[in-house]
Write an enzyme that holds these catalytic residues in place. Structure first.
Site, mmCIF file in Angstrom:
data_model
loop_
_atom_site.group_PDB
_atom_site.id
_atom_site.type_symbol
_atom_site.label_atom_id
_atom_site.label_comp_id
_atom_site.label_asym_id
_atom_site.label_seq_id
_atom_site.Cartn_x
_atom_site.Cartn_y
_atom_site.Cartn_z
ATOM 1 N N GLU A 263 0.834 -1.237 0.058
ATOM 2 C CA GLU A 263 -0.108 -0.037 0.021
ATOM 3 C C GLU A 263 0.859 1.153 0.007
ATOM 4 O OE1 GLU A 263 -2.297 -0.717 3.840
ATOM 5 O OE2 GLU A 263 -1.313 0.964 4.549
ATOM 6 N N TRP A 403 4.785 3.058 12.321
ATOM 7 C CA TRP A 403 3.777 3.249 12.443
ATOM 8 C C TRP A 403 2.820 2.621 11.273
ATOM 9 C CZ3 TRP A 403 -0.690 5.238 9.843
ATOM 10 C CH2 TRP A 403 -2.050 5.150 10.290
HETATM 11 O O1 EZ4 Z 1 -2.983 3.387 7.261
HETATM 12 O O2 EZ4 Z 1 -4.188 4.578 4.231
HETATM 13 O O3 EZ4 Z 1 -5.033 -1.147 4.929
HETATM 14 N N1 EZ4 Z 1 -5.216 0.093 5.033
HETATM 15 C C1 EZ4 Z 1 -4.341 0.755 5.744
HETATM 16 C C2 EZ4 Z 1 -4.673 2.483 5.779
HETATM 17 C C3 EZ4 Z 1 -3.218 3.091 6.094
HETATM 18 C C4 EZ4 Z 1 -3.559 4.609 5.473
HETATM 19 C C5 EZ4 Z 1 -2.379 5.632 5.284
HETATM 20 O O4 EZ4 Z 1 -2.564 6.583 4.644
HETATM 21 O O5 EZ4 Z 1 -3.344 0.331 6.343
HETATM 22 O O6 EZ4 Z 1 -5.492 2.772 6.849
HETATM 23 CO CO CO Z 2 -2.850 -1.492 5.667
#
Ligand code: EZ4
Ligand code: CO
Length: 403
Positions: A263, A403
């Site tokens: 992602e 994070w």
């Molecule tokens: O933390 O889109 O799978 N979805 C995720 C998201 C990401 C955010 C970061 O911009 O991990 O919620």
């Molecule tokens: Co994710």
């Protein structure tokens, strides 16, 4: 010849920030591209306004591939989320225009439907296990055949992926980064137990997913994957920080739990070894962050060659323009796996009028020419930009964690 006459960078915040590029041709045809990079929105707005828009004026909007190569190779500085999101916005808007000019929905330009609809997964979460189970029950009633499950970790305030109150999960809530706590030990003890509780209550007749959100080391991820093997997850997502492609070799040697990554990866080079060495099962790159439809298609074709399926990111920070573009791509590619579907706030739907529809666990694109999304300037003006950051995670000893 039609030319690009205007390219506007539109910033709005109908519940969260979105950056959109709208290209207008000399024939009066408009196309939309999402340019949203969560927590770094104005960098992409500047990249577009200050550096790409002047290059677009006067160009032939039909030359999508040439424009892509011009913006990528012509910059000298390649890859990275800001660049690839900006290029994606141009690329997506040009596909929208091409569809409108041809009078065809974009999926027809990509080779037509390979399937009837796009299987999606929804998000279930809860502050504790009973709340999670209620959320899973709600989504099963809404017809979802695939559900991602997350709960808060006891003793660790602010765990990733959990709704705060009603509505759509939104991590970028504050004008400076919120600090959240993390304990790998507590997470590894807790997560398998609630995933098991979901299987115990609802059985195995639907796909269960889980997002680790880059929090583990390779050997911890291997342990987690092995622990949940009897639960037959559809995937464990982002087990370790995704930029370290080699880490996945170690995870792979230890567990048969399928792995999804990508992602926050932005180019084919960032997923090359993950795919060619078959270290993952699903590639989660998206239209908006991986260079648009043109480049995403290239990644998905490479993945197809190695038996890796698609599983595109679709969180709320990806605008309805990306959601629509993703559904067109998903419908067309042979190796589609699943699509994330978090939905958007009602205010977001006022700004981006999209014809994508949901029924029985699937999304369906509109048959309107192009992507099928219109941008409402009046609605957008009601929601001015507000600085918002994603959180930062600290371990219990105060040191910064992924994070
Ligand atoms: O933390 O889109 O799978 N979805 C995720 C998201 C990401 C955010 C970061 O911009 O991990 O919620
Ligand atoms: Co994710």
């Amino acid at each position: 010849m039609s030319t690009i006459e205007k390219a506007e960078v539109l910033v709005t915040s109908p519940g969260r920030n979105y950056v959109t590029l709208r290209i207008t041709t000399s024939d009066g045809v408009t196309g939309l591209g999402d340019a949203t990079l969560n927590g770094r929105e104005l960098s992409v707005a500047s990249y577009l306004r200050d550096h790409l828009v002047p290059l677009l004026i006067g160009r032939d909007p039909a030359r999508i591939e040439d424009t892509w190569q011009y913006l990528y190779k012509g910059a000298y500085w390649r890859r990275g989320p800001v660049t690839m999101t900006a290029i994606a916005a141009v690329d997506t808007a040009l596909w929208d225009i091409k569809g409108k000019v041809a009078g065809l929905p974009v999926y027809e330009l990509l080779g037509g439907r390979s399937r009837d609809g796009v299987l999606v997964y929804a998000h279930a979460s809860g502050g504790d296990v009973p709340a999670l189970l209620d959320d899973v029950a709600r989504l099963r009633e809404e017809g979802y055949e695939a559900i991602r499950a997350q709960t808060a970790v006891p003793g660790v305030p602010g765990t990733y992926g959990v709704h705060s109150g009603a509505g759509i999960y939104e991590p970028a809530r504050t004008s400076l980064p919120e600090e959240q706590a993390w304990s790998t030990e507590a997470y590894l003890d807790h997560a398998p137990t609630y995933l098991e509780a979901v299987r115990e209550k609802f059985g195995f007749g639907f796909h269960l997913l889980h997002d680790v959100h880059h929090r583990l080391t390779p050997i911890e991820a291997a342990r987690f994957g092995r622990a949940v093997e009897p639960l037959r997850l559809f995937w464990m997502e982002d087990p370790t920080p995704a930029e370290d492609q080699e880490a996945f070799r170690l995870i792979r040697q230890h567990t048969t739990t399928p792995i999804a990554v990508g992602e926050n990866l932005t180019s084919i080079w960032d997923v090359q070894h993950l795919i060619t060495e078959r270290l993952i099962d699903y590639v989660r790159t998206t239209v908006v962050h991986a260079g648009g439809i043109t480049h995403l298609r290239r990644i998905f074709d490479l993945a197809h060659l190695y038996g890796v399926r698609t599983g595109s990111h679709g969180a709320g920070d990806l605008s309805p323009v990306t959601q629509a573009a993703a559904v067109h791509v998903d419908l067309a590619v042979p190796n589609f796996g699943i699509q994330e579907h978090m939905g958007h706030t009602p205010h977001t739907a006022d700004v981006f009028r999209s014809d994508v529809s949901y029924a029985d666990g699937m999304l369906h694109p509109s048959d309107a020419p192009g992507l099928g999304v219109e941008y409402d300037d009046e609605a957008a003006a009601r929601f001015p930009y507000e600085p918002r950051y994603l959180p930062v995670a600290r371990r219990l000893d105060g040191s910064v964690h992924d994070w």
